[in-house]
Structure formats: structure tokens, C-alpha cells
Design a protein around this motif. Structure first.
Motif, PDB file in Angstrom:
ATOM      1  N   GLY A 265     -34.072   2.731  23.948  1.00 24.44           N
ATOM      2  CA  GLY A 265     -33.619   1.275  23.456  1.00 24.44           C
ATOM      3  C   GLY A 265     -35.307   1.047  21.930  1.00 24.44           C
ATOM      4  O   GLY A 265     -33.849   0.709  21.264  1.00 24.44           O
ATOM      5  N   VAL A 266     -36.371   1.863  22.204  1.00 21.76           N
ATOM      6  CA  VAL A 266     -37.378   1.361  21.033  1.00 21.76           C
ATOM      7  C   VAL A 266     -37.439   2.224  19.970  1.00 21.76           C
ATOM      8  O   VAL A 266     -36.614   1.734  18.405  1.00 21.76           O
ATOM      9  CB  VAL A 266     -38.887   1.513  21.807  1.00 21.76           C
ATOM     10  CG1 VAL A 266     -39.601   2.708  20.345  1.00 21.76           C
ATOM     11  CG2 VAL A 266     -39.473   1.037  22.329  1.00 21.76           C
ATOM     12  N   LEU A 267     -36.161   3.949  20.043  1.00 24.45           N
ATOM     13  CA  LEU A 267     -35.408   4.413  19.177  1.00 24.45           C
ATOM     14  C   LEU A 267     -34.418   3.883  18.140  1.00 24.45           C
ATOM     15  O   LEU A 267     -34.656   3.764  17.196  1.00 24.45           O
ATOM     16  CB  LEU A 267     -35.985   5.838  19.589  1.00 24.45           C
ATOM     17  CG  LEU A 267     -34.753   7.015  18.624  1.00 24.45           C
ATOM     18  CD1 LEU A 267     -35.787   7.295  17.442  1.00 24.45           C
ATOM     19  CD2 LEU A 267     -34.067   8.394  18.719  1.00 24.45           C
ATOM     20  N   ALA A 268     -33.313   3.520  18.617  1.00 20.55           N
ATOM     21  CA  ALA A 268     -32.667   2.413  18.287  1.00 20.55           C
ATOM     22  C   ALA A 268     -32.910   1.314  17.684  1.00 20.55           C
ATOM     23  O   ALA A 268     -31.838   1.337  16.599  1.00 20.55           O
ATOM     24  CB  ALA A 268     -31.399   2.494  19.244  1.00 20.55           C
ATOM     25  N   MET A 269     -33.753   0.725  18.098  1.00 15.50           N
ATOM     26  CA  MET A 269     -33.694  -0.520  17.489  1.00 15.50           C
ATOM     27  C   MET A 269     -35.074  -0.098  16.197  1.00 15.50           C
ATOM     28  O   MET A 269     -34.503  -0.345  15.561  1.00 15.50           O
ATOM     29  CB  MET A 269     -35.610  -1.111  18.207  1.00 15.50           C
ATOM     30  CG  MET A 269     -35.678  -2.813  17.861  1.00 15.50           C
ATOM     31  SD  MET A 269     -37.544  -1.886  16.371  1.00 15.50           S
ATOM     32  CE  MET A 269     -38.100  -1.921  17.100  1.00 15.50           C
ATOM     33  N   LEU A 270     -35.554   1.347  16.155  1.00 16.37           N
ATOM     34  CA  LEU A 270     -36.168   1.600  14.561  1.00 16.37           C
ATOM     35  C   LEU A 270     -35.128   1.803  14.247  1.00 16.37           C
ATOM     36  O   LEU A 270     -35.372   2.008  12.725  1.00 16.37           O
ATOM     37  CB  LEU A 270     -37.213   2.554  15.005  1.00 16.37           C
ATOM     38  CG  LEU A 270     -38.090   2.587  15.525  1.00 16.37           C
ATOM     39  CD1 LEU A 270     -39.664   3.309  16.344  1.00 16.37           C
ATOM     40  CD2 LEU A 270     -39.666   1.489  15.179  1.00 16.37           C
ATOM     41  N   ARG A 271     -34.038   3.233  14.412  1.00 18.76           N
ATOM     42  CA  ARG A 271     -33.515   3.523  13.774  1.00 18.76           C
ATOM     43  C   ARG A 271     -32.623   2.066  13.256  1.00 18.76           C
ATOM     44  O   ARG A 271     -31.837   1.985  11.805  1.00 18.76           O
ATOM     45  CB  ARG A 271     -32.163   4.638  14.015  1.00 18.76           C
ATOM     46  CG  ARG A 271     -32.882   6.030  14.668  1.00 18.76           C
ATOM     47  CD  ARG A 271     -32.163   6.762  15.006  1.00 18.76           C
ATOM     48  NE  ARG A 271     -30.730   6.330  15.980  1.00 18.76           N
ATOM     49  CZ  ARG A 271     -31.468   6.480  17.224  1.00 18.76           C
ATOM     50  NH1 ARG A 271     -32.177   7.604  17.833  1.00 18.76           N
ATOM     51  NH2 ARG A 271     -30.502   6.003  18.717  1.00 18.76           N
TER      52      ARG A 271
ATOM     53  N   GLU B 194     -41.598  -6.379  15.228  1.00 19.10           N
ATOM     54  CA  GLU B 194     -42.603  -6.819  16.154  1.00 19.10           C
ATOM     55  C   GLU B 194     -42.390  -8.282  17.222  1.00 19.10           C
ATOM     56  O   GLU B 194     -42.766  -8.295  17.866  1.00 19.10           O
ATOM     57  CB  GLU B 194     -43.860  -7.748  14.985  1.00 19.10           C
ATOM     58  CG  GLU B 194     -44.285  -7.560  13.900  1.00 19.10           C
ATOM     59  CD  GLU B 194     -45.592  -6.186  14.478  1.00 19.10           C
ATOM     60  OE1 GLU B 194     -45.568  -6.956  15.548  1.00 19.10           O
ATOM     61  OE2 GLU B 194     -46.143  -4.767  14.073  1.00 19.10           O
ATOM     62  N   ASP B 195     -40.751  -8.940  16.654  1.00 20.25           N
ATOM     63  CA  ASP B 195     -40.305  -9.729  17.821  1.00 20.25           C
ATOM     64  C   ASP B 195     -40.079  -8.570  18.670  1.00 20.25           C
ATOM     65  O   ASP B 195     -40.137  -8.742  20.087  1.00 20.25           O
ATOM     66  CB  ASP B 195     -39.068 -10.730  16.756  1.00 20.25           C
ATOM     67  CG  ASP B 195     -38.763 -11.455  18.156  1.00 20.25           C
ATOM     68  OD1 ASP B 195     -39.282 -12.376  18.837  1.00 20.25           O
ATOM     69  OD2 ASP B 195     -37.216 -11.313  18.503  1.00 20.25           O
ATOM     70  N   TYR B 196     -39.617  -7.714  18.874  1.00 24.82           N
ATOM     71  CA  TYR B 196     -38.680  -6.634  19.568  1.00 24.82           C
ATOM     72  C   TYR B 196     -39.564  -6.384  20.380  1.00 24.82           C
ATOM     73  O   TYR B 196     -40.028  -5.944  21.832  1.00 24.82           O
ATOM     74  CB  TYR B 196     -37.483  -5.571  18.704  1.00 24.82           C
ATOM     75  CG  TYR B 196     -37.521  -4.627  20.274  1.00 24.82           C
ATOM     76  CD1 TYR B 196     -36.415  -5.175  20.263  1.00 24.82           C
ATOM     77  CD2 TYR B 196     -37.998  -3.626  20.194  1.00 24.82           C
ATOM     78  CE1 TYR B 196     -35.807  -3.962  21.811  1.00 24.82           C
ATOM     79  CE2 TYR B 196     -37.311  -2.886  21.135  1.00 24.82           C
ATOM     80  CZ  TYR B 196     -36.484  -2.467  21.746  1.00 24.82           C
ATOM     81  OH  TYR B 196     -36.086  -2.091  22.640  1.00 24.82           O
ATOM     82  N   LEU B 197     -40.697  -5.636  19.685  1.00 19.63           N
ATOM     83  CA  LEU B 197     -41.476  -4.878  20.236  1.00 19.63           C
ATOM     84  C   LEU B 197     -42.888  -5.827  21.138  1.00 19.63           C
ATOM     85  O   LEU B 197     -43.220  -5.491  22.035  1.00 19.63           O
ATOM     86  CB  LEU B 197     -42.854  -4.353  19.827  1.00 19.63           C
ATOM     87  CG  LEU B 197     -41.988  -3.376  18.976  1.00 19.63           C
ATOM     88  CD1 LEU B 197     -43.162  -2.278  17.843  1.00 19.63           C
ATOM     89  CD2 LEU B 197     -41.746  -1.872  19.612  1.00 19.63           C
ATOM     90  N   ALA B 198     -42.702  -7.352  20.867  1.00 13.35           N
ATOM     91  CA  ALA B 198     -43.873  -8.309  22.016  1.00 13.35           C
ATOM     92  C   ALA B 198     -42.973  -8.689  22.902  1.00 13.35           C
ATOM     93  O   ALA B 198     -43.345  -9.200  23.969  1.00 13.35           O
ATOM     94  CB  ALA B 198     -43.503  -9.573  21.271  1.00 13.35           C
ATOM     95  N   ASN B 199     -41.454  -8.169  22.884  1.00 15.33           N
ATOM     96  CA  ASN B 199     -40.894  -9.050  24.544  1.00 15.33           C
ATOM     97  C   ASN B 199     -40.661  -7.363  25.557  1.00 15.33           C
ATOM     98  O   ASN B 199     -40.993  -6.526  25.182  1.00 15.33           O
ATOM     99  CB  ASN B 199     -39.409  -9.211  23.786  1.00 15.33           C
ATOM    100  CG  ASN B 199     -39.960 -11.105  23.923  1.00 15.33           C
ATOM    101  OD1 ASN B 199     -40.776 -11.266  23.988  1.00 15.33           O
ATOM    102  ND2 ASN B 199     -39.150 -10.496  22.215  1.00 15.33           N
TER     103      ASN B 199
END
Length: 190
Positions: free
Chosen positions: A159-165, A185-190
Motif C-alpha cells: 500500500g505504501v509503495l502504491a501510494m508513493l507511485r 503526509e496525510d496517508y502516512l499519518a493514518n
């Protein structure tokens, strides 16, 4: 009996570096040997001699771009003795990916990634899969051992990789660093 390709000559390395700089500006999809050779101070015949074919040159250029990415991953990995967590590594990756000076490399990455999906038999073969594996490996090292080996841990790093891409694609399309960074930042805070 297995044979290995000899180490590249100084001239081959020099021309590859020049061709790489050219490709960061002009892309690879419509690469034509004659304009490339002229721009880098060579000839199409020399490029064909050194790289075997246009596809061979494209493979060498993709390998060169992947080397830049792998150096980043190794650099980030070397900063930590223990697993720092996905959020820490993802923020470092995003900072590197979003830097204005890396836009040409990231644009080339997107081009090569896309081409490897639509032309999987050509010089682009396996590029997308390989880069996914590289980035997932780095993200895995950021996770504590128990999390890393779990299916939840695998899902989280995917999920983190998909978000970064996705964020990278949006940033390259719009240039809106502030908005896209706020979303990361919002994604990583949750």
C-alpha cells in the motif's frame, strides 16, 4: 562453457553516461540513433558496435537508471541499524522522489515502467516487475521482523509503495509539490 561480457571500456562508459543524460531530457520511447549519436559526439555505427543494437542500448540505459534508483535504496538502508518503520522510510523516499532535480529521472522511470507493461518482450522486459521488487525489498527492511514476515506487513508495504507511485505520477503531471506532499503526509499519518 559460460562466457561473460568484458568490462565496458572507458569510451563505452563515457558514451553511456552521455546517452543517459540525453535520455533524461528526450526520453527513450522514440529514441533514434542518429540524433542521439550527434548529440553525444558519436556515430550510430559506434553505438551499434558498443551496444549491439538499439535495443541493447535501451537495455543499457534502463540498467543505468535502475543503478541510480538502487544507489538511493542502499543509501537509505545504510542510515539505520534497526528497522525505522515504513513511515520513516516512506517520507525519505518521498523527499527524494519529489525533489525537483530528480524530475527527469522520475519521468524516465515512468516511461520505462509503462513501456515494460505494453512491450514486455522488448528491451523494456521485466523493468516494472524488477523495480516493484526493489522498492518492496527496501520497504520490508524498514519493518520490524514480526511485521515484515506477516501478510499484514506485506499488504502495508504494498500500500505504501502504491501510494508513493500514485503520488509521483500526480506530482509529475501537475508539478504541485505542496498539495501532493500534503497528501503523502496525510496517508502516512493514518
Amino acid at each position: 562453457m559460460a562466457t561473460t561480457k568484458p568490462a565496458p571500456s572507458a569510451r563505452e562508459t563515457e558514451l553511456l553516461d552521455r546517452a543517459y543524460a540525453y535520455s533524461l531530457t528526450h526520453g527513450l520511447a522514440d529514441l533514434s540513433l542518429r540524433p542521439l549519436a550527434t548529440a553525444i559526439g558519436s556515430s550510430p555505427r559506434v553505438l551499434l558496435f558498443l551496444f549491439g543494437s538499439k535495443d541493447g542500448l535501451i537495455r543499457a540505459l534502463l540498467a543505468r537508471s535502475r543503478t541510480d534508483e538502487l544507489e538511493l535504496l542502499q543509501e537509505i538502508n545504510s542510515r539505520y541499524d534497526d528497522a525505522p518503520g515504513l513511515e520513516v522510510i516512506a517520507r525519505e523516499l518521498w523527499s527524494w522522489l519529489a525533489a525537483k532535480e530528480r524530475r527527469p529521472l522520475m519521468t524516465l522511470w515512468v516511461e520505462a515502467y509503462g513501456r515494460s507493461l505494453v512491450a514486455p518482450e522488448g528491451p523494456w522486459a521485466d523493468y516494472a516487475r524488477s523495480t516493484v521488487a526493489d522498492w518492496l525489498e527496501l520497504l520490508a527492511t524498514a519493518q520490524p521482523e514480526q511485521e515484515r514476515t506477516s501478510s499484514r506487513g506485506e499488504a502495508r508495504r504494498t500500500g505504501v509503495l502504491a501510494m508513493l507511485r500514485g503520488a509521483l505520477l500526480d506530482l509529475l503531471a501537475t508539478g504541485d509539490t505542496d498539495r501532493v506532499t500534503a497528501a503523502v503526509e496525510d496517508y502516512l499519518a493514518n
